[in-house]
Motif scaffolding. Structure first.
Motif: not given
Length: 406
Positions: A352, A355-356, A358-361
């Motif tokens: 979890d 995954d957060a 990954k969204e931050s780049h």
């Protein structure tokens, strides 16, 4: 022994009776979110603790699993309208089970390793040789190694980085002495953070005392049910650190435990982020036009309550973009010894957080707790991702430019 056990049961019952069974804690409990089982929620564990103390329930394998899977994140305490001291309640319940020989506080091999500074330094030397000799790099390229259990341990290790032993120059004439609390796990697995922290404190104008007689903070023992040994370590640490010197911790898990000591040491303990930000006028940092992801350990948020400090300190690095991670489960799942004992549960929670990420780049993940860092490194490795995990002070050290002239 009988009187002590009775007192312990009374403490468990007194704390459990404060719960009004409203269930407001359930949406905030990471283990409940993962398992969707009432027994794996704070309310469920309170009922189990009460039944155990009243001897209405046998501590069978199933009951023990529900109690031991608690992560001690204390998100439940943060939202509880009745102010149930859940951390104390679950610690006392584990201690009660340990006294009844229903659970083993720590693996037999781990206690002497964490308790002995000589063993920790020996183990740290072996790891240093393993990394610098090229053995680690060679093994990581081998298929047989990637499939081994040792590879998962290897993945927890921080990348070894050269940090000069020479202390930086400071333009500040008056140097106050501070003591650096190194902790047990960081001494073994993350010397980078300890060295970087020392360099930052020195650059900020402080003389850093490295106390070779300090001990483990006791958190791992306390949360595993060994309250007596945890208190023994508290008393030894209190005698070790001089009464007039501030004690600085860089691992939020250790800091949270020091903050909960019931003596004067807690009053002069400071988390590194909070301490440095007060003295940052003497520091300057090079630009870093990158995005980093910032993970907030539960100990930083719910015990130290200084979750804003790491971001505030990192903001001193020009052009750095900081993305605060807000995973749905609220906890990465490391939780001290849980990193070894509850790995499947921890993997779900770590995913979890990742995954957060990954969204931050971002390519760098910052966290201020050594256990969280080790846990996330291992899971990142198992998912074949390429993120660097480090403590905020290490990034600050990398960008440290010079002390400002007054």
């Amino acid at each position: 022994m009988y009187d002590a056990t009775q007192k312990l049961k009374h403490k468990i019952l007194a704390d459990s009776d404060r719960c009004v069974m409203c269930g407001l804690c359930l949406p905030h409990c990471p283990t409940f979110k993962v398992k969707r089982n009432e027994a794996d929620s704070p309310r469920g564990r309170i009922l189990l603790a009460k039944a155990l103390a009243e001897q209405q329930l046998e501590a069978d394998e199933n009951v023990r699993a529900h109690v031991e899977s608690c992560l001690h994140c204390l998100h439940c305490e943060h939202v509880c309208p009745a102010k149930v001291p859940f951390g104390r309640l679950i610690d006392n319940t584990k201690h009660y089970l340990a006294e009844q020989q229903q659970i083993t506080p720590l693996p037999l091999w781990l206690k002497p390793l964490l308790a002995s500074r000589k063993l920790r330094l020996l183990f740290a030397s072996v790891i240093k040789l393993y990394q610098l000799s090229g053995i680690q790099a060679w093994l990581r390229k081998r298929t047989f190694f990637k499939r081994s259990t040792i590879a998962t341990w290897d993945a927890m290790l921080a990348k070894r980085e050269y940090i000069s032993a020479a202390l930086p120059h400071s333009n500040i004439n008056s140097k106050q002495t501070v003591a650096l609390f190194s902790g047990c796990v960081a001494t073994i697995s993350d010397q980078n953070t300890l060295r970087a922290t020392r360099q930052l404190l020195t650059a900020a104008g402080f003389k850093v005392q490295l106390n070779n007689k300090q001990h483990c903070c006791g958190a791992i023992y306390r949360h595993s049910g060994d309250l007596e040994y945890a208190r023994h370590l508290m008393l030894k640490n209190s005698k070790t650190f001089k009464a007039d010197i501030p004690v600085i911790s860089c691992a939020s898990g250790c800091g949270a435990m020091l903050q909960q000591y019931d003596n004067e040491l807690s009053a002069r303990h400071y988390d590194i982020h909070t301490f440095i930000i007060k003295h940052a006028d003497h520091l300057s940092f090079r630009e870093l036009p990158e995005t980093v992801a910032l993970h907030t350990p539960c100990s930083m948020q719910n015990i130290l309550k200084q979750q804003a400090m790491p971001k505030k300190l990192l903001s001193l690095i020009p052009k750095l973009q900081i993305v605060s991670l807000k995973p749905e489960t609220g906890c990465c799942g490391a939780a001290g010894i849980q990193i070894l004992q509850q790995q499947s549960q921890g993997d779900v929670l770590a995913d979890d957080t990742i995954d957060a990420m990954k969204e931050s780049h971002a390519n760098i993940l910052l966290t201020s707790n050594v256990g969280c860092a080790m846990h996330l490194r291992r899971r990142i490795w198992s998912r074949k991702l390429d993120y660097e995990v480090m403590h905020p002070t290490l990034l600050l050290y990398r960008q440290l430019q010079t002390t400002k002239h007054q």
